[in-house]
Design a protein around this motif. Structure first.
Motif: not given
Ligand code: F3S
Ligand code: SAH
Ligand code: SF4
Length: 438
Positions: A15-16, A19, A52-55, A85, A163, A166-167, A198
């Protein structure tokens, strides 16, 4: 009795940048409170974490393939934990799909990591949890640049985006905490401060406990720039909707604010932007981007683009290509639309075929390659001050120009943390190669 031997932590971050910062907080917490040290060797780890990332769907499937593999490779008795996320959005479903996972903690529950490692099966995915006044220990991946959170969560409801689920809602972190953290990092050698949120340029809308403060993002930039040890300030992501004149002028006039702007376009079609609920039109975006180019001739502008959003016609896609032609972005992060659970757009009935999406992505990339070649050629024989912050495995030292071009040189490690003038001798699309000039 001897000192207990440190336990080993293996952590993988998807992720970003947010994270990446959360992982630093986790490493600090586990180091300070639970006697963990980092390892790169999975087999010797006592605790394996995936942040983890969910985007998009891809990083979610990656989570399950990674932990499945880790479960087979880990040493006897080692624990596996999932944070970030996807932890927020799937919650206990992760235990069902991967019963060997010991704990699941959401992107807004980082401060619970200590409890998590000491509990049999622990789940905490509360997206209202307020971590905006948190005080974590000190750990940073880099000595030379420091990520500093300025807000958590997101109040926008872009129809494609998971997002906010998740946040959670957006809360700004009090400016005094941000300034203290930036000062501490800069005094420890991180001359570059990278502000994270964000919607960074929506800073100041709401603080924890609804405390009233009158402070916006421009004020925050000016405040941080007063710290003598801070030499460079970067930030991500600003939202095009909040790029008012005050913000553009602060960006242009504050010499410590680096002249590279991320302007996430998403689509060049006003109709699609409406469907996405982005709050701006093609014309507004072009007006802001071209005004920036006019105010700061050396500015670089990067963007995010989603192709094949539900209902995107050829004409809509042409609008996106048109914005690319007019703005000539220095960097584009383009992805095919990925339907996300818990989002409005996933319910839209006019989804686009995957092959059409792939073909559009390819056309976009061909156009962008032409633009990048044009931009690269202009760098030949130019000299830029570059802050050297990384020694790469390739043996090259790497750093960024003020306007964020990646520049690499052969040189001695002692240059790390220094700003040197580099003349570009070999400009490539993704990196400029050069030599030091005095
Ligand atoms: Fe970043 Fe992925 Fe969460 S882009 S904000 S880690 S869904
Ligand atoms: N807050 C930032 C974006 C965070 S998500 C902003 O508003 O710009 C990072 C990027 O992921 C987005 O800019 C978008 O381009 C992409 N993205 C988000 N949801 C997506 C989806 N469902 N499919 C494809 N890309 C997506
Ligand atoms: Fe997602 Fe939109 Fe918020 Fe960015 S502004 S995180 S794209 S909902």
């Amino acid at each position: 009795m001897g000192i207990a031997e440190a336990k080993k932590l293996y952590i993988e971050t998807l992720g970003c940048a947010m994270n990446v910062r959360d992982s630093e907080h986790i490493i600090a917490e586990l180091g300070d409170k639970e006697n963990y040290v980092l390892t790169n060797n999975l087999q010797e780890a006592d605790l394996i974490l995936v942040n983890t990332c969910s985007v998009r769907e891809k990083p979610v499937s990656k989570l399950f393939s990674e932990i499945g593999k880790y479960n087979l490779q880990k040493k006897e008795g080692a624990k596996i934990g999932v944070c970030g996320c996807t932890a927020s959005h799937l919650g206990k479903e992760i235990f069902r799909r991967a019963p060997y996972v010991s704990f699941v903690i959401g992107a807004r529950n980082v401060s619970k990591i200590s409890t998590a490692v000491n509990t049999e099966k622990f789940l905490s995915v509360d997206t209202d949890y307020d971590e905006s006044t948190y005080a974590f220990g000190e750990y940073r991946n880099s000595l030379y640049k420091a990520y500093v959170n300025i807000s958590i969560g997101c109040d926008k409801k872009c129809t494609y985006c998971i997002v906010p689920q998740t946040r959670g809602d957006e809360i700004s972190i009090p400016a005094d905490l941000i300034v203290n953290e930036a000062r501490k990092a800069a005094q420890n050698g991180a001359k570059e401060i990278f502000l994270l949120g964000q919607n960074v340029n929506n800073y100041g809308r709401r603080f924890s406990g609804n405390v009233e403060r009158s402070m916006d993002f421009s004020d925050l930039l000016n405040l941080i720039s007063e710290i003598p040890e801070v030499e460079r300030i970067r930030f991500t992501s600003p939202h095009p909707l909040h790029m008012d004149d005050k913000f553009l002028e602060t960006f242009a006039n504050n010499p410590k604010v680096c002249k590279s702007m991320h302007m996430p376009l998403q689509s060049g079609s006003t109709h699609i932007l409406e469907q996405m609920k982005r709050g701006y039109s093609k014309e507004w975006f072009l007006n802001r981007a071209l005004k920036l180019r006019e105010m700061i001739p050396d500015v670089s502008i990067s963007t995010d683009i989603i192709v094949a959003f539900p209902g995107e016609s050829e004409a809509d896609f042409d609008d996106t290509l048109d914005v690319i032609r007019q703005v000539k972005f220095e960097q584009i992060f383009a992805f095919k639309y990925s339907p996300r659970p818990l989002t409005k757009a996933a319910e839209f009935t006019n989804q686009i075929d995957a092959e059409i999406g792939s073909a559009r992505l390819e056309r976009l990339q061909l156009l962008q390659d032409e633009i990048l070649d044009e931009i690269a050629a202009k760098h030949l024989n130019k000299t830029y001050p570059v802050y050297i912050d990384e020694l790469r495995n390739s043996g090259f030292l790497a750093g960024r120009s003020d306007n964020n071009a990646l520049v690499q040189i052969k040189g001695d490690e002692s240059l790390l943390g220094q700003t040197v003038n580099i003349k570009v001798t070999n400009p490539k699309r993704l990196s400029l190669y050069g030599e030091i000039v005095l």
